[in-house]
Scaffold this active site. Structure first.
Site, PDB file in Angstrom:
ATOM      1  N   LYS A 140       0.866  -1.183   0.000  1.00  0.00           N
ATOM      2  CA  LYS A 140       0.000   0.000   0.000  1.00  0.00           C
ATOM      3  C   LYS A 140       0.897   1.226   0.000  1.00  0.00           C
ATOM      4  O   LYS A 140       1.942   1.229   0.657  1.00  0.00           O
ATOM      5  CB  LYS A 140      -0.889   0.024   1.244  1.00  0.00           C
ATOM      6  N   HIS A 143       0.423   5.958   3.535  1.00  0.00           N
ATOM      7  CA  HIS A 143      -0.758   6.755   3.858  1.00  0.00           C
ATOM      8  C   HIS A 143      -0.400   7.838   4.878  1.00  0.00           C
ATOM      9  O   HIS A 143       0.506   7.659   5.693  1.00  0.00           O
ATOM     10  CB  HIS A 143      -1.838   5.826   4.438  1.00  0.00           C
ATOM     11  N   HIS A 146       0.200   7.192   8.603  1.00  0.00           N
ATOM     12  CA  HIS A 146       1.485   6.736   9.158  1.00  0.00           C
ATOM     13  C   HIS A 146       2.468   7.886   9.379  1.00  0.00           C
ATOM     14  O   HIS A 146       3.556   7.674   9.904  1.00  0.00           O
ATOM     15  CB  HIS A 146       2.118   5.679   8.245  1.00  0.00           C
TER      16      HIS A 146
END
Length: 578
Positions: A140, A143, A146
């Site tokens: 992923k 984001h 984080h």
């Protein structure tokens, strides 16, 4: 450390009066913050903190009586020029020329260690500390969720390292679990090798969104996902090969993101490393009679007599997030035996860590007391001009782009050798200061309008202050030895305020080291920046007689040194021109 000399001198006198070892009094003697009232006192003894019994049992009049008695027995000397009392405090005024000379000399001599070479830290034993932070889920894109874990964990590691602890920075990747069953099954159906090569994480993100949506309509996809994850846990060659590709491309992209953030790790770990050790944990729980089975066949552990429970195994025998965390904690303790293990995650995981530490205790691991969760709140309203932000690179690109625009339109901007790098540093400082201004556990509203302001309590203003001081040094030169300056030339109110503020730096570092909150350092550095702005306006260097110019440049040099030190602890690289 400058403040130490004065605390020691005051503590030595107090020690005879109170019959307490001087080292036990150091933390009760605090430097007085700079205020608009410009109080003529430098240190205070908080009397309630040195009374024989619990201060709560003393009435205000009792404390005040003790305060008067202590003050009456004290005498002025070559260091302390005046002694007075406040409400529950004994106040000390220090010889101002001695104070100025000592502070400037110590800042110069100690350099990056200024504030750390303090008696506040000398009594602290050096520890081995593991800090687990950032921990994105592989496959992923990084984001924004984080971001906080990354910058907070980096700050904690920086601070602990600075005060002399041995710190290991661990990035514990989310690289295992049912999500990879879903992604594996999804890639077989929606994946494209060409797209994976061109933009790996973007493509994997798209695949995950597609398969997740499809699984809601087609139960067969959920079964395929479960089957793929079972193959992963059974170390099926094809399944592992595909998973390894996802992991490798993820880390490759993350490393570039961490480079932009100025963050590094000593170890890239991950849930996948503990897949086999999870079975050992389940066996231990079973042997101790802690593992119970539900009707469906899932494994649970009862955490208390009230019936609170934690699920540690799925009904098909596969592991869960908490099982892998248990295995990881036990493995780290066996291998490294750290004095403290810190986990930096958002506050929604507080319950998870309470369960984790409780199960470790039930297993008989007393060291669970040495594990600590540092929770943080969520960021709201982080959007670019194009709309909602999902990925961290969008935030950093936006910060850099908006900074470049503002630098181009500002009249005071200088021509830079590398404007992109400067804008990146300023933009990151803006984001970090906005994030660190409040209590970590609080949610906060992100605002581009506020975050990039060049005036006020912002990272941009902090960077501007540093660049301004650097420019002053380049234009007027630096002072090689603070001992040669005439401190009588630095008795203007603005100079005195700056000196008194520099004096308190060790107390600020100590407070942050105790509660792991960066807001103390942020508030201190913003005040320092405002004090510098006032002093720069009232105390010109250029055009002043040499002796006065030398004294002032020495003062500004000290301010820049402390400002840079504090910024680096926060994870901000100071800019020299902007």
């Amino acid at each position: 450390m400058a403040a130490c000399r004065f605390r020691r001198s005051i503590a030595a006198q107090l020690s005879h009066i109170l019959e307490v070892p001087p080292e036990n009094l150091i933390k009760s003697i605090t430097a007085v913050p700079v205020s608009k009232k410009r109080l003529p006192i430098d240190f205070q003894l908080i009397v309630s903190s040195v009374l024989d019994t619990n201060s709560s049992s003393h009435s205000r009049s009792d404390v005040q009586l003790q305060t008067q008695k202590i003050a009456e027995k004290l005498k002025c000397d070559a260091v302390v020029t005046e002694i007075s009392t406040g409400e529950g405090t004994v106040n000390f005024t220090i010889n101002q020329e001695l104070l100025t000379k000592t502070v400037l000399q110590k800042v110069r001599e100690d350099g990056s260690q200024y504030g750390i070479k303090s008696e506040l830290f000398s009594q602290l034993p050096k520890r081995k500390i593991l800090v687990e932070f950032s921990s994105p889920n592989i496959a992923k894109k990084f984001h924004v969720g984080h971001l906080r874990s990354t910058i907070i964990g980096n700050f904690i590691a920086n601070l602990k390292e600075a005060i002399g602890h041995h710190v290991t920075r661990i990035n514990y990747l989310g690289d295992w679990g049912m999500q990879f069953g879903l992604l594996g099954a999804g890639f077989h159906r929606f994946g494209c090798e060409e797209k994976l090569k061109l933009n790996p994480l973007q493509h994997l993100f798209e695949v995950y969104v597609q398969v997740h949506k499809a699984s809601e309509e087609d139960k067969n996809i959920t079964e395929l996902a479960q089957d793929f994850f079972r193959k992963l846990e059974a170390r099926d060659e094809q399944a592992i090969s595909l998973w390894q590709r996802f992991r490798d491309v993820s880390i490759e992209e993350y490393v570039q993101m961490y480079k932009r953030l100025g963050v590094h790790f000593d170890e890239y770990s991950g849930e996948s490393l503990y897949q086999e050790q999870c079975q050992d944990v389940l066996k231990m729980l079973d042997m101790k009679g802690l593992l119970k089975k539900t009707k469906e066949g899932a494994g649970i552990v009862y955490l208390s007599e009230k019936g609170d429970q934690s699920t540690v195994m799925r009904s098909d025998g596969t592991s869960l997030y908490i099982t892998r965390d248990l295995a990881a904690a036990i493995d780290r303790m066996n291998k490294c035996n750290p004095d403290t293990m810190i986990y930096v995650t958002d506050k929604s995981q507080s319950s998870h860590f309470q369960q984790l530490f409780r199960i470790l205790k039930l297993l008989g691991y007393e060291w669970a007391e040495r594990c600590q969760h540092v929770p943080f709140g969520r960021v709201q309203g982080m959007k670019t001009r194009k709309g909602d932000v999902v990925f961290l690179e969008d935030v950093l690109d936006e910060a850099c782009s908006m900074t470049l625009e503002r630098m181009a339109s500002a009249k005071t901007s200088k021509e830079l050798d590398n404007p992109l790098e400067t804008a990146e540093r300023i933009g990151l400082a803006a984001v970090i200061i906005q994030d660190f201004r409040g209590l970590l556990s609080s949610d906060y509203q992100f605002s581009w309008d506020h975050v990039l302001q060049s005036r006020g309590d912002t990272g941009v203003f902090m960077q501007y202050t540093h660049a301004r001081l650097y420019s002053l040094e380049k234009m007027c030169g630096t002072v090689s030895q603070a001992s040669h300056i005439n401190t009588a030339r630095l008795q203007d109110p603005q100079a005195v305020s700056l000196i008194k503020h520099l004096l308190r730096y060790d107390e600020i570092l100590y407070r942050s080291s105790q509660d792991l909150q960066p807001k103390h350092i942020v508030s201190y550095l913003l005040t320092l920046s405002h004090l510098v702005a006032a002093a720069h306006k009232q105390l010109p260097v250029k055009g002043s007689v040499p002796e006065l110019a030398e004294a002032r440049i020495c003062l500004f040099q000290a301010a820049r040194s402390v400002l840079a030190n504090g910024m680096k602890l926060l994870g901000i690289m100071p800019v020299n021109r902007m």
